[in-house]
Design an enzyme around this catalytic site. Structure first.
Site, PDB file in Angstrom:
ATOM      1  N   GLN A 126      48.534  39.934  43.422  1.00 54.40           N
ATOM      2  CA  GLN A 126      47.565  41.494  44.005  1.00 54.40           C
ATOM      3  C   GLN A 126      46.675  40.071  45.498  1.00 54.40           C
ATOM      4  OE1 GLN A 126      43.262  41.979  42.570  1.00 54.40           O
ATOM      5  NE2 GLN A 126      43.530  44.438  43.591  1.00 54.40           N
ATOM      6  N   GLY A 127      46.826  41.100  46.596  1.00 51.97           N
ATOM      7  CA  GLY A 127      46.996  40.173  47.483  1.00 51.97           C
ATOM      8  C   GLY A 127      45.665  40.806  48.630  1.00 51.97           C
ATOM      9  N   TYR A 128      44.265  41.334  47.701  1.00 51.82           N
ATOM     10  CA  TYR A 128      42.886  41.868  48.202  1.00 51.82           C
ATOM     11  C   TYR A 128      42.176  40.757  49.166  1.00 51.82           C
ATOM     12  CZ  TYR A 128      43.861  46.350  46.160  1.00 51.82           C
ATOM     13  OH  TYR A 128      44.280  47.687  45.550  1.00 51.82           O
ATOM     14  N   SER A 129      41.635  40.188  48.266  1.00 48.77           N
ATOM     15  CA  SER A 129      40.437  38.843  48.493  1.00 48.77           C
ATOM     16  C   SER A 129      41.006  38.105  49.855  1.00 48.77           C
ATOM     17  CB  SER A 129      39.448  37.927  47.747  1.00 48.77           C
ATOM     18  OG  SER A 129      39.913  39.208  46.304  1.00 48.77           O
ATOM     19  N   SER A 161      45.604  35.561  42.232  1.00 49.58           N
ATOM     20  CA  SER A 161      46.037  35.174  40.979  1.00 49.58           C
ATOM     21  C   SER A 161      47.335  35.519  40.675  1.00 49.58           C
ATOM     22  CB  SER A 161      45.237  36.037  39.571  1.00 49.58           C
ATOM     23  OG  SER A 161      44.319  36.226  39.567  1.00 49.58           O
ATOM     24  N   GLU A 247      42.212  48.249  37.966  1.00 44.86           N
ATOM     25  CA  GLU A 247      42.469  47.053  36.901  1.00 44.86           C
ATOM     26  C   GLU A 247      40.626  47.050  36.462  1.00 44.86           C
ATOM     27  OE1 GLU A 247      40.698  44.843  40.949  1.00 44.86           O
ATOM     28  OE2 GLU A 247      41.104  42.873  39.475  1.00 44.86           O
TER      29      GLU A 247
END
Ligand SMILES: Cc1cc2nc3c(=O)[nH]c(=O)nc-3n(C[C@H](O)[C@H](O)[C@H](O)COP(=O)(O)OP(=O)(O)OC[C@H]3O[C@@H](n4cnc5c(N)ncnc54)[C@H](O)[C@@H]3O)c2cc1C
Length: 401
Positions: A126-129, A161, A247
């Site tokens: 997951q490429g959010y932060s 992660s 999530e």
């Protein structure tokens, strides 16, 4: 509230017990992620065939195609937990991306990605932060600029992660830099072997660069087709939030089975020759935790009853995420205290208990208090949206800012 399941469901339960017995030699030994990928895919395929994984996903997308039934889900979880066998894979692909694609993906995206994801042929991250966009996620700055039929992505993500193991990433990028903060964000599916992606591992407090790995990811002119955008371009904020709901739901690990494990530990560990469970101080802490576990169980039954009646969930997901993550950490903390000086052992010492289960559980659950939205943010939302308390004051803007 009816706490009996009834004969139809008890027959379903017997069917699961029989399945687990029949295929006992194929069950994952220990942790599901320790299985080689081909074996893991084989186990998931077997579960899908029998309807214990991807149960409600339509057949055309590689699922079992059953109608949703929450009691069946509860019973499957109960029996697989009792047998100590993973019912599928709690990774970001199946638990977060797949439900999002079912709601917002194009027909082609659903047909391409759901089936292999549910069989672990593709692992996702997951490429959010970003360094300046965690709790305030809408501040993200990673950009995607148009180049023919493609986008070119430039920027940085952090706390990603499993980025070192994943074949795919669902990433939030800014496609319209001049749009307001929550607008102009797009949700994109990105193969991790695309040139220009640099994954760098970050060491966590457990010293771990392996299974629970954290990474920062740098993007330099990373080319991705525009057809990989999920939903409407510039409308990624709504889709990102749909993923966040899933999530939160995936972070609701019930602490009951961990509490039972703690009770076993407290019967076995001794303090000055007396079992820890007989110590008034430890016993008092255990009773308080048991009260919280029972309260969460009753809360889950209430949520289930609401769901079965089709009533809106409201803020229950935020309450469950906030309470369960803290509760799991507090259960692990008592276990570590009970073990005394052995509790602080971590690095595969021969004096370790239960292969460092408690130490790992403690670090992981502490992380989950932060991941998927920190406890403070959950509290803000519950206070403002749920209890109608005044909104948090925003810091004053300085002139020219
Ligand atoms: C185990 C774990 C796994 C993760 N996995 C991923 C992943 O796979 N992909 C990904 O994109 N991200 C991931 N993250 C990142 C996670 O989403 C962020 O850590 C989280 O959103 C918090 O952002 P931050 O770390 O930038 O902290 P910040 O937002 O800088 O917050 C720092 C502190 O300030 C508090 N704070 C901030 N704003 C407010 C406010 N308005 N009111 C009150 N308190 C406030 C926070 O609660 C926190 O205590 C993971 C994090 C963890 C711990």
């Amino acid at each position: 509230m009816d706490l009996e399941y009834g004969e139809r469901y008890e027959a379903f339960r017997r069917q699961i017990v029989a399945f687990l017995w029949q295929y006992r030699s194929k069950r994952p030994p220990g942790h599901i992620y320790d299985m080689p990928r081909a074996e893991l895919s084989g186990w998931l395929e077997l579960l899908i065939e029998h309807g214990y994984w991807a149960r409600t996903i339509p057949k055309e997308y590689g699922g079992f195609g059953a109608a949703p039934d929450l009691l069946e889900t509860v019973i499957m979880d109960e029996e697989f937990n009792r047998a100590g066998v993973a019912r599928g894979m709690m990774a970001q692909g199946p638990s977060m991306l797949v439900p999002t694609l079912l709601e917002h993906g194009s027909e082609e995206q659903k047909r391409t990605w759901i089936k292999p994801t549910m069989r672990a042929e593709f692992l996702w991250c997951q490429g959010y932060s970003e360094p300046g966009a965690g709790s305030d996620l809408a501040s993200l700055q990673t950009r995607a600029t148009e180049d023919g039929d493609d986008f070119l992505i430039n920027g940085q993500k952090i706390w990603t992660s499993s980025a070192d193991k994943a074949e795919m990433m669902f990433i939030l990028v800014r496609t319209e830099p001049d749009a307001p903060k929550h607008g102009g964000i797009s949700y994109v599916l990105l193969p991790m072997d695309t040139p220009g992606i640099d994954v760098q591992p970050l060491r966590t407090m457990s010293g771990d660069l392996g299974e629970n790995s954290f990474n920062q990811v740098f993007f330099t002119d990373v080319r991705v087709p525009r057809t990989n955008v999920v939903g409407q371009r510039g409308n990624g904020w709504a889709i990102a939030n749909a993923t966040l709901v899933h999530e939160r739901n995936s972070l609701n690990a019930n602490a009951e089975s961990t509490l039972l494990r703690l009770i076993r530990l407290m019967k076995n560990e001794t303090v000055n020759g007396v079992p820890a469970i007989a110590s008034p101080v430890f016993r008092d802490r255990l009773m308080r935790l048991q009260g919280r576990v029972l309260a969460m169980k009753a809360h889950s039954m209430r949520v289930l009853t609401n769901n079965l009646k089709g009533e809106p969930p409201g803020l229950t997901g935020f309450v469950v995420k906030l309470q369960n993550c803290q509760l799991n950490f507090d259960v692990a903390s008592l276990a570590i205290d009970v073990m005394g000086e052995l509790g602080v052992l971590y690095d595969h010492s021969k004096y370790e208990r239960e292969h460092a289960f408690w130490q790992t559980h403690s670090f992981l659950s502490l992380g989950f208090i932060i991941g998927g939205g920190t406890a403070q943010i959950q509290k803000n939302i519950i206070a403002e949206r749920g209890l109608g308390l005044p909104r948090e004051p925003k810091p004053a803007k300085t002139a020219g800012a």
